[in-house]
Design a protein around this motif. Structure first.
Motif, PDB file in Angstrom:
ATOM      1  N   MET A   1       6.083  75.332  20.994  1.00 52.29           N
ATOM      2  CA  MET A   1       5.025  76.344  19.798  1.00 52.29           C
ATOM      3  C   MET A   1       5.315  76.243  18.296  1.00 52.29           C
ATOM      4  O   MET A   1       6.782  75.834  17.988  1.00 52.29           O
ATOM      5  CB  MET A   1       5.533  77.635  21.104  1.00 52.29           C
ATOM      6  N   SER A   2       4.343  76.822  17.950  1.00 51.68           N
ATOM      7  CA  SER A   2       4.525  77.384  16.761  1.00 51.68           C
ATOM      8  C   SER A   2       4.417  78.640  16.718  1.00 51.68           C
ATOM      9  O   SER A   2       3.555  79.449  17.337  1.00 51.68           O
ATOM     10  CB  SER A   2       2.893  76.486  15.555  1.00 51.68           C
TER      11      SER A   2
ATOM     12  N   GLN B   1       7.435  75.033  13.310  1.00 52.96           N
ATOM     13  CA  GLN B   1       7.484  74.929  14.599  1.00 52.96           C
ATOM     14  C   GLN B   1       8.651  76.778  14.720  1.00 52.96           C
ATOM     15  O   GLN B   1       9.202  77.391  13.807  1.00 52.96           O
ATOM     16  CB  GLN B   1       8.929  74.359  14.362  1.00 52.96           C
ATOM     17  N   LYS B   2       8.000  77.044  15.582  1.00 54.10           N
ATOM     18  CA  LYS B   2       8.486  78.267  15.964  1.00 54.10           C
ATOM     19  C   LYS B   2      10.247  78.511  15.943  1.00 54.10           C
ATOM     20  O   LYS B   2      10.806  79.350  15.818  1.00 54.10           O
ATOM     21  CB  LYS B   2       8.375  78.871  17.825  1.00 54.10           C
ATOM     22  N   GLU B   3      10.394  77.433  16.352  1.00 52.88           N
ATOM     23  CA  GLU B   3      12.322  77.685  15.967  1.00 52.88           C
ATOM     24  C   GLU B   3      12.780  77.733  14.689  1.00 52.88           C
ATOM     25  O   GLU B   3      13.892  78.312  13.903  1.00 52.88           O
ATOM     26  CB  GLU B   3      13.417  76.470  16.828  1.00 52.88           C
ATOM     27  N   VAL B   4      11.899  77.255  14.119  1.00 53.90           N
ATOM     28  CA  VAL B   4      11.778  77.587  12.663  1.00 53.90           C
ATOM     29  C   VAL B   4      11.837  78.565  11.628  1.00 53.90           C
ATOM     30  O   VAL B   4      12.590  79.433  11.261  1.00 53.90           O
ATOM     31  CB  VAL B   4      11.410  76.277  11.633  1.00 53.90           C
TER      32      VAL B   4
ATOM     33  N   ILE C   1       0.004  80.836  -0.995  1.00 58.83           N
ATOM     34  CA  ILE C   1      -0.153  79.399  -0.401  1.00 58.83           C
ATOM     35  C   ILE C   1      -0.206  80.017   0.729  1.00 58.83           C
ATOM     36  O   ILE C   1       0.370  80.543   1.566  1.00 58.83           O
ATOM     37  CB  ILE C   1       1.344  78.934  -0.705  1.00 58.83           C
ATOM     38  N   VAL C   2      -1.241  79.455   1.945  1.00 61.39           N
ATOM     39  CA  VAL C   2      -1.703  79.303   2.728  1.00 61.39           C
ATOM     40  C   VAL C   2      -2.073  77.850   3.621  1.00 61.39           C
ATOM     41  O   VAL C   2      -2.423  76.822   3.137  1.00 61.39           O
ATOM     42  CB  VAL C   2      -3.033  79.829   3.020  1.00 61.39           C
ATOM     43  N   ALA C   3      -1.205  77.959   4.391  1.00 67.66           N
ATOM     44  CA  ALA C   3      -0.792  75.938   5.199  1.00 67.66           C
ATOM     45  C   ALA C   3      -0.053  76.203   6.478  1.00 67.66           C
ATOM     46  O   ALA C   3       0.452  76.743   6.893  1.00 67.66           O
ATOM     47  CB  ALA C   3      -0.016  75.766   4.158  1.00 67.66           C
ATOM     48  N   ASN C   4      -0.516  75.078   7.283  1.00 64.55           N
ATOM     49  CA  ASN C   4       0.080  74.996   8.349  1.00 64.55           C
ATOM     50  C   ASN C   4       1.144  73.633   7.620  1.00 64.55           C
ATOM     51  O   ASN C   4       0.325  72.559   8.266  1.00 64.55           O
ATOM     52  CB  ASN C   4      -1.121  74.530   9.753  1.00 64.55           C
ATOM     53  N   LEU C   5       1.847  73.806   7.816  1.00 65.02           N
ATOM     54  CA  LEU C   5       2.725  72.953   6.881  1.00 65.02           C
ATOM     55  C   LEU C   5       2.680  72.031   7.351  1.00 65.02           C
ATOM     56  O   LEU C   5       2.999  71.584   8.874  1.00 65.02           O
ATOM     57  CB  LEU C   5       4.123  73.919   6.380  1.00 65.02           C
ATOM     58  N   PRO C   6       3.296  70.499   6.957  1.00 65.38           N
ATOM     59  CA  PRO C   6       3.261  69.283   7.954  1.00 65.38           C
ATOM     60  C   PRO C   6       5.185  69.780   8.270  1.00 65.38           C
ATOM     61  O   PRO C   6       5.679  69.858   7.633  1.00 65.38           O
ATOM     62  CB  PRO C   6       4.033  67.934   6.874  1.00 65.38           C
TER      63      PRO C   6
ATOM     64  N   GLU D   1       3.340  86.996  12.397  1.00 62.39           N
ATOM     65  CA  GLU D   1       2.413  87.445  12.835  1.00 62.39           C
ATOM     66  C   GLU D   1       1.802  87.136  14.034  1.00 62.39           C
ATOM     67  O   GLU D   1       1.433  87.295  15.120  1.00 62.39           O
ATOM     68  CB  GLU D   1       0.824  86.450  11.276  1.00 62.39           C
ATOM     69  N   PHE D   2       2.157  85.966  14.665  1.00 58.99           N
ATOM     70  CA  PHE D   2       1.546  85.630  16.161  1.00 58.99           C
ATOM     71  C   PHE D   2       2.046  84.017  16.189  1.00 58.99           C
ATOM     72  O   PHE D   2       1.983  82.980  15.731  1.00 58.99           O
ATOM     73  CB  PHE D   2       0.049  85.331  15.955  1.00 58.99           C
ATOM     74  N   ASN D   3       2.230  83.875  17.620  1.00 59.84           N
ATOM     75  CA  ASN D   3       2.482  82.735  18.277  1.00 59.84           C
ATOM     76  C   ASN D   3       1.428  81.467  18.269  1.00 59.84           C
ATOM     77  O   ASN D   3       0.041  82.000  18.524  1.00 59.84           O
ATOM     78  CB  ASN D   3       3.444  82.668  19.224  1.00 59.84           C
ATOM     79  N   VAL D   4       1.473  80.296  17.760  1.00 61.01           N
ATOM     80  CA  VAL D   4       0.615  79.128  18.575  1.00 61.01           C
ATOM     81  C   VAL D   4       0.844  78.239  19.426  1.00 61.01           C
ATOM     82  O   VAL D   4       1.864  77.851  19.457  1.00 61.01           O
ATOM     83  CB  VAL D   4      -0.372  79.129  16.979  1.00 61.01           C
TER      84      VAL D   4
END
Length: 269
Positions: A193-194, A146-149, A115-120, A178-181
């Motif tokens: 941030m994500s 979300q970064k906090e999650v 599974i690869v996703a930018n989750l809602p 992996e990295f922050n967005v």
């Protein structure tokens, strides 16, 4: 590679204004979506499941990497844009319109699958917990939260972010940041941030435990996290000292293995 129109043009042509009610934040930076696909280790012929593709930014990167993509999209407005993308990559993209929370994704394609996703953002955690119940069915999960999650998934004992989500996730998976967005990469920009993380299922859980019992003990312990365990776990009637657990410790001090010990004690009591 197909000559595809810019994502902003696709969004304008199909009237795809992001909806807050669906937790939508569209990722338009194709360099970034390519980086996510690489972090996921996507290779030609791989079976990949994507949740909430929206206008198809990440989908483009997955298809360009040669994956066979099963995409679940709840927003019917996005189906037209995604169908055009499927036409550009014949045979690689299968669309499923519906609520991902109600879909058994293991039925969409044969293993091995990722599974690869930018989750809602509004359903990210329940989606993950649902997949973890079938964790052996997946090779990996590379997901944006979300970064906090993400911080909660990665949290270590003794930290403020450490809680039920960390225990359940780390019990079953190795979790890697992996990295922050930056929020500016999205349309519209979210408030925070994500972070992209990869979860790789362990060959076996970190320690033996029953899911329901582990949920029960972590709910009791972290539900009153500032209390000592002898107080927060008192309703469970556990002999903490006999189990090797310090009664005056607090929930955030216990490693995952200790919670598994407590879960086994509940199961066999």
């Amino acid at each position: 590679m197909p000559d595809l129109p810019p994502l902003r043009d696709v969004i304008a042509r199909h009237g795809l204004r992001a909806r807050k009610s669906l937790g939508q934040n569209f990722l338009l930076d194709l360099n970034l979506t390519g980086r996510i696909a690489r972090a996921a280790g996507v290779t030609p012929g791989m079976n990949v499941i994507e949740i909430g593709p929206g206008p198809g930014g990440l989908t483009r990167a997955l298809l360009a990497a040669g994956a066979f993509v099963q995409a679940i999209e709840m927003d019917e407005r996005c189906i037209g844009a995604l169908s055009e993308l499927g036409e550009a990559y014949p045979g690689q993209l299968t669309l499923h319109q519906g609520d991902a929370l109600k879909v058994d994704v293991t039925t969409l394609c044969p293993a091995p699958r990722r599974i690869v996703a930018n989750l809602p953002y509004n359903v990210a955690t329940p989606l993950l917990l649902g997949w973890l119940r079938q964790v052996a069915a997946f090779d990996s999960f590379t997901l944006m939260f979300q970064k906090e999650v993400a911080d909660r998934l990665l949290a270590e004992p003794g930290t403020k972010a450490y809680g039920r989500l960390a225990v359940i996730t780390q019990w079953l998976c190795d979790v890697q940041r992996e990295f922050n967005v930056d929020k500016a990469a999205f349309t519209p920009p979210p408030k925070i941030m994500s972070t992209v993380v990869t979860l790789t299922p362990r060959p076996a859980p970190l320690a033996p435990a029953n899911w329901e019992c582990l949920e029960k003990v972590t709910a009791a312990a972290f539900g009153q996290r500032r209390k000592m365990l002898r107080a927060s776990l008192k309703p469970l009637n556990l002999d903490l000292e006999a189990l090797g657990i310090t009664p005056t410790a607090r929930a955030e001090e216990l490693p995952v293995e200790a919670f598994c010990t407590l879960a086994r004690a509940i199961e066999y009591s």
